[in-house]
Design a protein around this motif. Structure first.
Motif, PDB file in Angstrom:
ATOM      1  N   PRO D  29      35.327 108.639  50.374  1.00  0.00           N
ATOM      2  CA  PRO D  29      35.167 107.250  49.900  1.00  0.00           C
ATOM      3  C   PRO D  29      35.314 106.275  51.057  1.00  0.00           C
ATOM      4  N   PHE D  30      34.375 105.326  51.105  1.00  0.00           N
ATOM      5  CA  PHE D  30      34.385 104.370  52.201  1.00  0.00           C
ATOM      6  C   PHE D  30      35.401 103.271  51.931  1.00  0.00           C
ATOM      7  N   GLY D  31      36.055 102.812  52.995  1.00  0.00           N
ATOM      8  CA  GLY D  31      36.951 101.669  52.869  1.00  0.00           C
ATOM      9  C   GLY D  31      38.299 102.013  52.292  1.00  0.00           C
ATOM     10  N   LEU D  32      38.496 103.284  51.986  1.00  0.00           N
ATOM     11  CA  LEU D  32      39.799 103.677  51.443  1.00  0.00           C
ATOM     12  C   LEU D  32      40.399 104.755  52.344  1.00  0.00           C
ATOM     13  N   ALA D  33      40.382 104.463  53.640  1.00  0.00           N
ATOM     14  CA  ALA D  33      40.863 105.456  54.593  1.00  0.00           C
ATOM     15  C   ALA D  33      42.267 105.885  54.226  1.00  0.00           C
ATOM     16  N   PRO D  34      42.554 107.180  54.326  1.00  0.00           N
ATOM     17  CA  PRO D  34      43.897 107.648  53.949  1.00  0.00           C
ATOM     18  C   PRO D  34      44.980 107.008  54.803  1.00  0.00           C
ATOM     19  N   MET D  35      44.685 106.734  56.072  1.00  0.00           N
ATOM     20  CA  MET D  35      45.603 106.030  56.965  1.00  0.00           C
ATOM     21  C   MET D  35      47.014 106.594  56.943  1.00  0.00           C
ATOM     22  N   GLN D  36      47.122 107.884  56.862  1.00  0.00           N
ATOM     23  CA  GLN D  36      48.455 108.497  56.929  1.00  0.00           C
ATOM     24  C   GLN D  36      49.180 108.024  58.171  1.00  0.00           C
ATOM     25  N   VAL D  37      48.533 108.212  59.296  1.00  0.00           N
ATOM     26  CA  VAL D  37      49.151 107.903  60.562  1.00  0.00           C
ATOM     27  C   VAL D  37      48.958 106.436  60.893  1.00  0.00           C
ATOM     28  N   GLY D  38      47.759 105.910  60.552  1.00  0.00           N
ATOM     29  CA  GLY D  38      47.446 104.530  60.906  1.00  0.00           C
ATOM     30  C   GLY D  38      48.474 103.563  60.346  1.00  0.00           C
ATOM     31  N   GLN D  39      48.776 103.750  59.044  1.00  0.00           N
ATOM     32  CA  GLN D  39      49.732 102.842  58.406  1.00  0.00           C
ATOM     33  C   GLN D  39      51.092 102.922  59.089  1.00  0.00           C
ATOM     34  N   ALA D  40      51.503 104.138  59.393  1.00  0.00           N
ATOM     35  CA  ALA D  40      52.806 104.321  60.029  1.00  0.00           C
ATOM     36  C   ALA D  40      52.828 103.647  61.390  1.00  0.00           C
ATOM     37  N   ILE D  41      51.700 103.762  62.103  1.00  0.00           N
ATOM     38  CA  ILE D  41      51.670 103.177  63.445  1.00  0.00           C
ATOM     39  C   ILE D  41      51.717 101.656  63.341  1.00  0.00           C
ATOM     40  N   VAL D  42      50.924 101.094  62.419  1.00  0.00           N
ATOM     41  CA  VAL D  42      50.916  99.640  62.274  1.00  0.00           C
ATOM     42  C   VAL D  42      52.321  99.143  61.981  1.00  0.00           C
ATOM     43  N   ALA D  43      53.034  99.910  61.190  1.00  0.00           N
ATOM     44  CA  ALA D  43      54.383  99.479  60.837  1.00  0.00           C
ATOM     45  C   ALA D  43      55.341  99.633  62.004  1.00  0.00           C
ATOM     46  N   ALA D  44      55.148 100.694  62.783  1.00  0.00           N
ATOM     47  CA  ALA D  44      56.165 101.005  63.781  1.00  0.00           C
ATOM     48  C   ALA D  44      55.845 100.440  65.156  1.00  0.00           C
ATOM     49  N   ALA D  45      54.560 100.098  65.401  1.00  0.00           N
ATOM     50  CA  ALA D  45      54.151  99.768  66.762  1.00  0.00           C
ATOM     51  C   ALA D  45      54.933  98.611  67.391  1.00  0.00           C
ATOM     52  N   PRO D  46      55.106  97.479  66.702  1.00  0.00           N
ATOM     53  CA  PRO D  46      55.820  96.384  67.379  1.00  0.00           C
ATOM     54  C   PRO D  46      57.218  96.801  67.800  1.00  0.00           C
ATOM     55  N   GLY D  47      57.874  97.545  66.921  1.00  0.00           N
ATOM     56  CA  GLY D  47      59.222  97.970  67.270  1.00  0.00           C
ATOM     57  C   GLY D  47      59.253  99.008  68.366  1.00  0.00           C
ATOM     58  N   ASP D  48      58.286  99.903  68.332  1.00  0.00           N
ATOM     59  CA  ASP D  48      58.303 100.997  69.292  1.00  0.00           C
ATOM     60  C   ASP D  48      57.899 100.551  70.691  1.00  0.00           C
ATOM     61  N   THR D  49      56.852  99.742  70.761  1.00  0.00           N
ATOM     62  CA  THR D  49      56.298  99.456  72.081  1.00  0.00           C
ATOM     63  C   THR D  49      56.451  98.013  72.507  1.00  0.00           C
ATOM     64  N   GLY D  50      56.486  97.107  71.579  1.00  0.00           N
ATOM     65  CA  GLY D  50      56.556  95.713  71.949  1.00  0.00           C
ATOM     66  C   GLY D  50      55.216  95.082  72.250  1.00  0.00           C
ATOM     67  N   ALA D  51      54.131  95.829  72.023  1.00  0.00           N
ATOM     68  CA  ALA D  51      52.816  95.261  72.292  1.00  0.00           C
ATOM     69  C   ALA D  51      52.273  94.603  71.044  1.00  0.00           C
ATOM     70  N   ASP D  52      51.627  93.430  71.201  1.00  0.00           N
ATOM     71  CA  ASP D  52      51.025  92.753  70.058  1.00  0.00           C
ATOM     72  C   ASP D  52      49.768  93.455  69.614  1.00  0.00           C
ATOM     73  N   ASN D  53      48.990  93.839  70.616  1.00  0.00           N
ATOM     74  CA  ASN D  53      47.725  94.487  70.320  1.00  0.00           C
ATOM     75  C   ASN D  53      47.994  95.954  69.957  1.00  0.00           C
ATOM     76  N   ILE D  54      47.812  96.248  68.690  1.00  0.00           N
ATOM     77  CA  ILE D  54      48.211  97.583  68.239  1.00  0.00           C
ATOM     78  C   ILE D  54      47.310  98.652  68.837  1.00  0.00           C
TER      79      ILE D  54
END
Lengths: 642, 485, 135, 232
Positions: D29-54
Motif C-alpha cells: 500500500p502506497f503512503g502507508l509505509a511501515p516505518m518501523q525504523v523510520g519512526q523510531a529514528i525521527v523520534a530519537a534523532a534530535p536526542g541522539d545526534t543533535g542534528a536538525d536535519n534528520i
C-alpha cells in the motif's frame, strides 16, 4: 637361562602389528621407494623379492584364515566427518590379494630383465605397478563402504596411470577408460550415499540394514547403481568398450598384470556387495515387473551376453593383444555367471575360474610380449612360423590357450566344467548353451592366435630371431606350469577358493586333490589327465615308432601342384581368418553400443557448443530480464499458492 | 552479549591505507608497494586476532556509532564470516602484484577490495551490504581493466554494465523489502519475515537480490562476463575474483537465504540456478579449446555446485557449501596461474610435461581434487554435499545426480588436457619452460591442498561447527539486536 | 490516479525504459544512459516507498517536535545510491573513452567482434597481459 | 532482420516485467509505509545526534558507515578511472581555450563558488545539503577554470593529497571512538544547542572531511576525463 627366556626379541613385538598392517606397510614402502630409486637397474629385482615376501605373508595369513579366523584386522583406522574408516582382510579379499601379489610378482620379474631394459621409463613402470598393488590391497581389505569407495578410486586411478605409460594410442585408450571408470565411480558414490541416507552409517552391516528398510524402487536404484558402477571395471556389457584397447596398449609386463587381476577388482566388489552383503536370495526376490525375470537372473543374462559377444569380437581381431583382452572380457562373464548361480559348485567354479584365468592370461600376455620383443609386432597378419625360433614361447602359448579354451589337462577345463555343471544342476539350459557357444568361439579364436603366430611359414624378416631370454621365458613357463599343475590337481586351487567361499557364506564344496565329488557326477582330474597323457603318449608312440619315415621337402618344392611357388605366397592363411564365419557374424560386429557411445559424445559436444553460444552472444542483459520474469512467475506462484 | 568494537578493523585499516596509498606512492616509487603490503599484513593480524576472539568467545557484534539495532548498522562476526575475511586477506597477500611498477592504482584497488570484501561478510544491514558490494564491484571493474589491454577495457566495460544493472535490480529488491518490512537490519528482518515477507513481494525481493548479487557469485545466467574477464584480466586479479570474491557474494546470498527468506520458493530458485550453472559450465568447459576459458567455464560450474549446496536447508548443506567454497578457493587460483603460463589452444601444449614436469604434476593433482577423488580434500567436500543432498527432498537427488555427471564431464576435459601434456611429441611454444618463480602462488596452493588432506578430520569438525553457528537464526538475531555498545 | 500510482508507474516506467536502452540499443553511450535511467527509476521507487500522506519533510524547525514526517531513511539511502551511481558512471565513461581509442567504434556488437578477434589472435606462449605491460 | 527479433524479445520481457512489478507493488500500500525504523529514528534523532536535519543524522550518525562506503566508492571509481586513463592524458593536442565570456566568468565565479560550497558543507547538519552537495560545488569551482582554458594546469598532486588525507581523517574520527571502547563512528563532543552552527557533535567534522574529499575527487576525476578526451 631365565634371563634369556625373559628377553623379548624384536620379532615378538611384531604381534603389535597384524599381518595386514605389515602387508600394507611393505606395499606402501615399496611403492614410495620405487618412485625415489626406480631408475636403478636393481629396482625391478628388489620389487620382485618384496612381492615374494608379501606372498609369504599372505600365505601365513591364509593359514590363519583357513584355521577359522574370520578376518585379519588392521590397526589403521580414521575418523573423518563422523565416519569411521577401517580396514580388515577377510577370506574373499585374501583370495584376490593373493592373485594380485602373485601377478605382480611375475610381472615384476619379467620386467626386471632384458625386456625392462629396452623400455623407456621402466623405473616408473615398476613404481606404478607397486602403486597398483598397494591400491588393490587397500581396496581388498576395506572394512566399510567408504573405505571400499576410496580403495576403488585409488585402484581406478593407479590403473589409469599405468595405462598411460605406453604413450600415443595408449593415452587415448586410457583416457577412454578414465571416463568410463569415473562414471562408474560416481554411480558407486551415489549408491553408498544412498545407503548412508537410509541408515546413517557406512558400515557393511548398514548396507544390509538399508536393503531391508528401503522400498523396492530404492533397492532397484541401489542395485543398478552398484551393478553398473562395479560392472564398468569388469567390463560387463554394455560398459565393456574401453577395456580391450586400454589393456592391450599398456606395456607388456604391466599389461599382463592388469589383464590378470585389474578387471577382477570389479568382480570382487560385485561379489562383496551383491552376493555377500545383499545376498542372492534378496536379488532373486527383486522381480522385474511384467516378466519372469528377477534382478539376479537379469544380471546372469548380462553375464552370459558378456561371455558370448566379446568372444566373437575377439575372433575378428587381427592383433594378438586385442584378441586376448577381448577374451578377458568374455571370461569375466563366466566368473560372474558361476558366482551368481549361487550353489557351492557354481561359486567355487566362478572363483576358481578367477584363479585359473589369472594364471593362463598372464602367461599368454607374457608370451605375446615376448613375441613383440623379438619380432616387433603383435599383428597376426604379419607373423607366422615362429615355432622353430621361439619354442619355449610356443609351449607357453599352447598351454595358455588350452587353458583359455577350457580343455583338459589345463586348469581352465576344471573351472569351466564346474560352471557348466552348476548351470546344468541349477536348471539353466539356455545359459548353458550360451556358455558352450562362448567356448566354441574361444576355441576357434585361440586357434587363430597360435596358428598365425607360430605355425605355417616363417617370414623372411624373422629368419634370424632367437628365443626370448631366460628372464622372460622362466616366469611365463612357471605361470603355465601352475596352470597345468592346478589342472592336474585342482584340489590345490580349490583349497584356496575354499577360504574365499567361506568368507562369502553358504555351503562348502567337498573336494579332494583330484577334483570334486558330487551326487550328480564327479570329476577327478588325476584320472582325466592320466588317461589323456596316456592316450597322447600312445598316439605319439604309434606315430614315431611305426610311421617314422620322413623326408625333407624344400619350402618352395612344387608339391601343391599346378603352379610355381615363390616367397611372397603364404602357406597359411593368416589374413581374413574364418571368412565364412566372419560373413555370418560380421553385420553384428560394429554394434549399437559403439554407436551409443559415439552418440553420447556427440550429444555432449553439441550441448557444450550450445551453452557456449548462449553466452557468446552478448545479450546477457536480456537473459537477466528473462530470468527475472520467469523467476517472478515461479516465486509468485509459490508465494500465492502456499 | 559479546560486543567487540574492533570488529571494524578488517574494514577500516585497509580503507585508511587505500586513501593514503597514493600519497605514499607519490613520495617514493617503491614505498607504495611496501606500504600496501604492510597494510595487508596489519589487516591480517587484526583479523586473525578478531577471529581468535570470535572462535573463543562466540559470535561478536558491534553497533556502528553506538546506535543500537535496528536503528543503526550492526556488524556481526561469527566463525563463518571471519573465515572468509581471513581467506580474503590471505588471497590479497598471495595475489599481490609482483611487478616493479610504480603505479599505485592496482594497489589502491586491491586495498579497497580487501576492506569492502570484509565489510560485505561482516555487515548485518541489508543496505550496508549493498554499499560494500558496490565497493567490491567498482574495485573489481578497475582491477579487471588493470591489464592495460584493449580487450581488458572492453571486457571490463561490459562487465560493468551487466553488474550495474544487477546492482540496480538488487537495490529494487532492497526497496521492496523495506516497503514490506520497514527495516533493513537482517536480524530484525529475520523476526519480521514470517509475517511480512512470505508473500509475492518477499519472493520477488529475494529474486532481485539473488540476480543482483549473483553477478559476482557467477550465478547462472548473469555470469557471461566470466570467460571474457578471466581471459583478459591479469592472472592475479582473475585468481582473486574467481577464487575468493565470488565466494563472498555467495556467503551474502546464504545469509539472506537463511535469515530473511527461508522459504521453499527461495531455496528452489537458488537450486534451479545452481543446477543450470553446473550444466552450462561443465558442458561449455568441455568444448573450450584453451585452458583459460576451460577454467573460466568450470568456475561457473563449481560456483553452481556451491549454490546447490547452499540451497539445501539446514546446517548440513551450509557445511557442504563452505567446504566446497574453501576447496575451490584453493584450487581455482592455482589453475588460473597454470593457464596464464600455458596460453592458447590446448593441443599446442603437447609434451608440456616433459619441459615442466612439476607444473604438469600440479595440474594433475588439482584436477584429481576438483573432480573429487579420494582421499583428496575435494572428495570430502563432495561427500558432504551428497550427504546433505540425499537427506533432503528428491529435487536435491536430481541435483546430486547432475553434480556427479558434471564430475564425469569435468574429468573428461581436465584429463584430455593432461593427456596432451603427457602424451604426444613436444611441439609448439606454449609448453616452453618458464621461470618457476612466477608460479610460486600456485605451488603454495598445491601444498596447502596436500596439507589439508591430512587435516580433514579437524577441518571437517570446524566447518560443521561453523555451519551450525551460521544456521542458528535465533542466536544470530539475538546477538545482532541486543549486541552493541 | 492517485499520487502513489503515478509515482510507482513513473519509477517502473523509468526502469523499463532504461532496461530497453541497455538491452536493445547497440551504442555504448546509450547503454550507459540506460543505466542512468534504471538507477533513477529505482531511486524514485525507493523514495516513493517512504512517502506518507500529509507529512512534512524530515527537518526539525526551531520549536517543532517530531510529528508527522515522511520516512527519512529511504531519502538517506537514495542519497547514498545516487553517489554510488555517479561513481560507477564516471568509471564507465572512462572505460568508454579507452574502448573508443582502442577500437574506434562504440557499437557493442562490433566491439565484441573485435575483442574476440583480438583474443583468438593471442597464440600460445604469448605473454599474458600483466599489470603495467603497456607502459 | 535479426535486430527486430531481439527488440521484440526485449519488449516482450519488459512488458512482462512491468506487469509483474506492478502486480507486486499492488501488494504494498502506497503512503502507508511501515516505518518501523523510520519512526523510531525521527523520534530519537534530535536526542541522539543533535542534528536538525534528520536525513543528515541518518547519513552521518545512524548510517555513517554507508557514507564511508559511498565516499570509498567515489574514491575507488576515481582511482580506477585515473588508472584506466593514466596513459591517455599524456601527449595529444590540447583543446583550444573557450571563449572570452566563459573564460572571464570562470575566474569571476571562482570565489563565490568556493564560499557557497563551504557554506553548504558546514551547514549540512542544519539545512538540506551537506558534504556531497557542497563538495560538488567546490569541485565545480576548480573544474570550471579547467573547462575554460584546458591548457591551464590542474594540480592533481594537491587534489590527491586533500583527497587522501580527508578520507583518512573520516576513518580516524571514527576510530577515535574506539579509544573509549565505544563502537566505530560513535559521535563525540557535546551535542550543543539544536540549530546552532557548532552543534551535533562530531558530525560537522565528518561532513567537512566528506566535502573536501568529494570536492577534490570530483575535480580530479573530471579534469582527468576531459584531459583524456582532449588527448584522444
Amino acid at each position: 637361562m631365565s634371563l634369556l627366556l625373559r628377553r623379548r626379541f624384536f620379532w615378538e613385538e611384531i604381534d603389535l602389528m597384524s599381518l595386514l598392517d605389515i602387508l600394507l606397510l611393505v606395499a606402501a614402502l615399496l611403492a614410495s621407494g620405487l618412485f625415489v630409486l626406480g631408475r636403478g637397474s636393481f629396482a625391478g629385482w628388489l620389487a620382485t623379492v618384496v612381492y615374494g615376501l608379501m606372498l609369504a605373508v599372505l600365505a601365513i595369513a591364509g593359514l590363519a584364515l583357513d584355521s577359522g579366523v574370520a578376518f585379519i584386522p588392521s590397526a589403521m583406522s580414521f575418523e573423518i566427518l563422523g565416519r569411521n574408516l577401517g580396514w580388515r582382510l577377510d577370506g574373499l579379499g585374501w583370495f584376490f590379494a593373493l592373485l594380485t601379489v602373485g601377478a605382480a610378482f611375475f610381472a615384476s620379474w619379467y620386467g626386471s630383465g632384458e625386456w625392462g631394459r629396452k623400455q623407456k621409463r621402466m623405473g616408473l613402470q615398476h613404481a606404478l605397478l607397486a602403486l597398483n598393488v598397494l591400491a588393490m590391497l587397500l581396496l581388498l581389505s576395506s572394512g566399510d563402504l567408504l573405505s571400499l569407495f576410496i580403495g576403488w578410486e585409488l585402484v581406478s586411478w593407479a590403473a589409469f596411470a599405468i595405462m598411460t605409460q605406453g604413450g600415443g594410442p595408449a593415452v587415448a585408450a586410457a583416457y577412454r577408460y578414465m571416463i568410463y571408470a569415473l562414471a562408474g565411480a560416481m554411480a558407486v558414490f551415489a549408491a553408498i550415499m544412498l545407503v548412508q541416507n537410509v541408515t546413517g552409517g557406512l558400515g557393511f552391516a548398514d548396507l544390509q540394514t538399508a536393503i531391508s528398510a528401503m522400498s523396492t524402487a530404492q533397492v532397484w536404484v541401489l542395485f543398478i547403481l552398484f551393478a553398473a558402477g562395479f560392472g564398468v571395471k569388469m567390463a560387463l556389457m554394455p560398459f565393456h568398450l574401453w577395456q580391450a584397447p586400454a589393456y592391450s596398449e599398456t606395456p607388456g609386463a604391466s599389461s599382463a598384470f592388469l589383464n590378470a587381476v585389474s578387471a577382477r577388482m570389479g568382480l570382487f566388489a560385485l561379489i562383496l556387495v551383491l552376493v555377500k552383503l545383499t545376498g542372492l536370495e534378496a536379488l532373486g526376490s527383486l522381480a522385474i515387473p511384467f516378466t519372469f525375470m528377477s534382478a539376479k537372473s537379469a544380471l546372469m543374462w548380462v553375464a552370459a551376453i558378456t561371455m558370448v559377444v566379446p568372444t566373437f569380437i575377439a575372433l575378428m581381431q587381427t592383433d594378438a593383444r586385442m584378441l586376448l583382452t577381448w577374451h578377458g572380457i568374455g571370461q569375466g562373464g563366466y566368473m560372474l555367471l558361476g558366482v551368481l548361480v549361487g550353489t557351492s559348485l557354481g561359486t567355487a567354479g566362478g572363483l576358481m575360474h578367477v584363479f585359473n584365468y589369472a594364471t593362463y592370461q598372464a602367461a599368454l600376455f607374457l608370451a605375446v610380449t615376448a613375441v613383440i620383443h623379438r619380432a616387433g609386432t603383435s599383428d597376426l597378419d604379419e607373423l607366422g612360423g615362429l615355432i622353430t625360433r621361439m619354442p619355449w614361447t610356443y609351449v607357453t602359448l599352447l598351454m595358455g590357450i588350452i587353458g583359455l579354451a577350457g580343455l583338459p589337462p589345463m586348469n581352465g577345463f576344471v573351472s569351466k566344467w564346474m560352471i557348466y555343471k552348476s548351470l546344468l544342476d541349477g536348471g539353466q539350459p539356455l545359459l548353458l548353451i550360451m556358455a558352450f557357444a562362448a567356448t566354441l568361439g574361444t576355441i576357434l579364436s585361440v586357434y587363430k592366435l597360435i596358428h598365425n603366430i607360430f605355425l605355417g611359414q616363417l617370414r623372411r624378416e624373422h629368419q634370424h630371431l632367437k628365443e626370448a631370454p631366460v628372464s622372460m621365458v622362466l616366469p611365463m613357463l612357471i605361470l603355465a606350469g601352475i596352470g597345468f599343475v592346478t589342472g592336474f590337481m585342482p584340489g590345490l586351487a580349490l583349497n584356496i577358493t575354499d577360504i574365499a567361499q567361506r568368507a562369502i557364506g553358504g555351503d562348502m564344496l567337498p573336494h579332494h586333490l583330484g577334483g570334486v565329488t558330487l551326487a550328480t557326477g564327479s570329476l577327478n582330474m588325476l584320472w582325466v589327465v592320466g588317461v589323456l597323457i596316456g592316450a597322447i603318449g600312445a598316439g605319439a608312440l604309434i606315430f614315431y615308432l611305426l610311421g617314422n619315415r620322413r623326408y625333407e621337402v624344400h619350402q618352395f618344392d612344387n608339391y601343391a601342384g599346378g603352379h610355381f611357388l615363390s616367397a611372397d605366397i603364404r602357406y597359411h592363411f593368416s589374413h581374413e581368418f574364418y571368412p565364412g564365419l566372419a560373413r555370418v557374424i560380421g553385420p553384428w560386429y560394429r554394434g549399437s553400443i559403439v554407436r551409443a557411445e559415439q552418440g553420447i559424445g556427440i550429444l555432449v559436444n553439441v550441448a557444450g557448443d550450445l551453452w557456449q553460444a548462449v553466452f557468446r552472444v552478448a545479450y546477457t542483459p536480456l537473459y537477466m530480464l528473462l530470468v527475472v520474469v520467469l523467476g517472478l512467475v515461479f516465486t509468485g506462484s509459490w508465494g500465492i499458492v502456499p | 552479549m559479546n560486543t567487540v568494537p574492533q570488529i571494524i578493523f578488517p574494514v577500516a585499516i585497509p580503507l585508511i591505507a587505500a586513501f593514503l596509498l597514493p600519497i605514499a606512492g607519490r613520495c617514493h616509487a617503491g614505498f607504495g608497494r611496501i606500504f600496501g603490503r604492510a597494510a595487508v599484513l596489519v589487516t591480517f593480524l587484526a583479523s586473525a586476532l578478531l577471529a581468535w576472539q570470535v572462535a573463543g568467545a562466540g559470535p561478536a557484534s558491534s553497533a556502528m556509532g553506538g546506535f543500537k539495532a535496528p536503528l543503526g548498522i550492526v556488524f556481526y562476526a561469527d566463525n563463518l564470516a571471519m573465515a572468509f575475511v581471513l581467506l580474503l586477506n590471505i588471497g590479497v597477500w598471495l595475489f599481490w602484484p609482483s611487478g616493479d611498477e610504480d603505479r599505485s592504482g592496482p594497489y589502491t584497488l586491491l586495498l579497497t577490495l580487501l576492506g569492502g570484501g570484509a565489510g560485505l561478510v561482516l555487515s548485518g544491514d541489508l543496505f550496508n551490504i549493498f554499499v560494500f558490494y558496490e565497493i567490491v564491484a567498482v574495485a573489481s571493474y578497475g582491477l579487471a581493466a588493470s591489464g592495460g589491454s584493449a580487450a581488458g577495457f572492453g571486457a571490463s566495460l561490459r562487465y560493468l554494465l551487466l553488474s550495474a544493472l544487477g546492482s540496480s535490480l538488487a537495490l529494487m529488491g532492497i526497496a521492496l523489502v523495506y516497503a514490506a518490512a520497514g527495516t533493513l537490519n537482517l536480524a530484525d528482518l529475520a523476526l519480521l519475515a514470517p509475517d511480512v515477507l512470505r508473500g509475492p513481494p518477499g519472493a520477488a525481493a529475494f529474486l532481485l537480490l539473488l540476480i543482483g548479487f549473483g553477478v559476482k557469485a557467477e550465478l547462472f545466467p548473469v555470469n557471461s562476463w566470466v570467460p571474457e574477464i578471466y581471459a583478459s584480466a591479469p592472472v592475479r586479479v582473475t585468481s582473486l575474483l574467481a577464487g575468493i570474491v565470488s565466494k563472498l557474494a555467495l556467503i551474502v546470498i546464504l545469509r539472506f537465504l537463511v535469515l530473511v527468506f527461508p522459504m521453499p520458493s527461495a531455496y528452489g530458485l537458488l537450486l534451479t540456478l545452481g543446477i543450470l550453472g553446473v550444466l552450462a559450465g561443465e558442458l561449455a568447459a568441455y568444448r573450450a579449446r584453451d585452458l583459460n576459458s576451460t577454467f573460466a567455464w568450470s568456475s561457473i560450474a563449481q560456483l553452481g555446485v556451491i549454490a546447490i549446496a547452499f540451497s539445501i536447508p539446514g546446517p548440513a548443506g551450509i557445511a557442504a557449501g563452505i567446504a566446497l567454497a574453501l576447496h575451490h578457493a584453493v584450487v581455482k587460483p592455482a589453475f588460473f596461474f597454470i593457464a596464464d603460463k600455458w596460453r592458447g589452444d590446448v593441443k599446442l601444449l603437447s609434451g608440456g610435461a616433459r619441459t615442466s614436469p612439476l607444473v604438469a604434476a600440479l595440474f594433475v593433482l588439482l584436477s584429481l581434487s576438483i573432480i573429487g577423488i579420494p582421499p583428496l580434500p575435494g572428495f570430502w567436500a563432495k561427500y558432504l554435499l551428497l550427504d546433505a543432498a540425499f537427506s533432503s527432498s528428491p529435487a536435491y537427488w536430481l541435483a546430486a545426480a547432475v553434480v556427479l555427471a558434471g564430475a564425469v564431464v569435468e574429468g573428461a576435459y581436465l584429463f584430455r588436457a593432461a593427456g596432451f601434456f603427457y602424451g604426444g611429441p613436444q611441439k609448439g611454444r606454449g609448453a616452453a619452460l618458464f621461470m618457476p618463480g612466477e608460479l610460486v602462488p600456485a605451488f603454495v596452493l598445491g601444498a596447502v591442498l596436500l596439507v589439508a588432506m591430512f587435516a580433514i578430520a579437524p577441518l571437517g569438525a570446524y566447518i560443521t561447527s561453523m555451519a551450525v553457528q551460521a544456521a542458528d537464526v535465533p542466536a544470530i538475531a539475538a546477538q545482532i539486536l541486543l549486541g552493541g555498545n | 490516479m492517485s499520487t502513489g500510482a503515478v509515482l510507482y508507474a513513473g519509477a517502473i516506467g523509468l526502469f523499463l525504459i532504461g532496461c530497453y536502452a541497455m538491452v536493445a540499443e547497440r551504442h555504448l553511450i546509450r547503454n550507459i544512459l540506460g543505466l542512468v535511467l534504471v538507477e533513477s527509476g529505482v531511486n524514485l521507487l525507493l523514495v516513493a516507498v517512504g512517502f506518507r500522506e500529509n507529512a512534512a519533510a524530515p527537518i526539525l524547525k526551531a520549536g517543532q517536535s517530531a510529528g508527522m514526517m515522511v520516512d527519512p531513511l529511504p531519502q538517506a539511502l537514495v542519497l547514498t545510491a545516487i553517489v554510488i551511481g555517479f561513481g560507477v558512471l564516471a568509471l564507465a565513461l572512462a572505460l568508454v573513452v579507452r574502448v573508443h581509442q582502442a577500437y574506434g567504434t562504440l557499437d557493442t556488437r562490433e566491439v565484441a567482434r573485435l575483442m574476440r578477434v583480438e583474443r583468438e589472435a593471442s597464440g600460445p606462449g604469448a605473454a599474458g597481459p600483466r599489470a603495467g605491460a603497456k607502459s | 532482420m535479426k535486430g527486430y527479433g531481439h527488440t521484440a524479445a526485449t519488449l516482450l520481457f519488459l512488458t512482462g516485467l512491468g506487469i509483474l512489478l506492478i502486480a507486486i507493488l499492488q501488494a504494498l500500500p502506497f503512503g502507508l509505509a511501515p516505518m518501523q525504523v523510520g519512526q523510531a529514528i525521527v523520534a530519537a534523532a534530535p536526542g541522539d545526534t543533535g542534528a536538525d536535519n534528520i536525513v543528515t543524522a541518518i547519513l552521518l550518525g545512524y548510517r555513517g558507515l554507508d557514507t564511508l562506503g559511498e565516499v570509498t566508492i567515489l574514491f575507488v571509481a576515481a582511482a580506477a578511472a585515473g588508472m584506466v586513463l593514466g596513459g591517455a592524458s599524456r601527449g595529444g593536442a590540447q583543446a583550444e581555450n573557450a571563449g572570452f565570456i566563459l573564460h572571464s566568468a570562470a575566474y569571476l565565479l571562482f570565489p563565490f563558488l568556493l564560499v557557497l560550497g563551504a557554506y553548504i558543507v558546514l551547514h549540512g547538519h542544519l539545512t538540506p545539503g551537506g558534504g556531497f552537495q557542497g563538495g560538488a560545488i567546490l569541485a565545480a569551482a576548480f573544474f570550471v577554470p579547467v573547462l575554460a582554458s584546458p591548457a591551464s594546469p590542474f594540480n592533481h598532486r594537491t587534489a590527491m593529497l586533500v583527497e587522501g588525507f580527508a578520507g583518512a581523517a573520516f576513518i580516524m574520527i571514527g576510530l577515535v571512538s574506539l579509544v573509549g571502547s565505544d563502537a566505530f563512528l560513535t559521535p563525540f563532543f557535546g551535542k550543543g544547542e539544536a540549530g546552532a552552527l557548532f552543534s551535533a557533535g562530531s558530525l560537522p567534522l565528518l561532513y567537512l572531511a566528506i566535502g573536501l574529499k568529494v570536492g577534490s575527487e570530483l575535480a580530479g576525476l573530471m579534469a582527468r576525463v576531459s584531459g583524456a578526451e582532449a588527448g584522444a
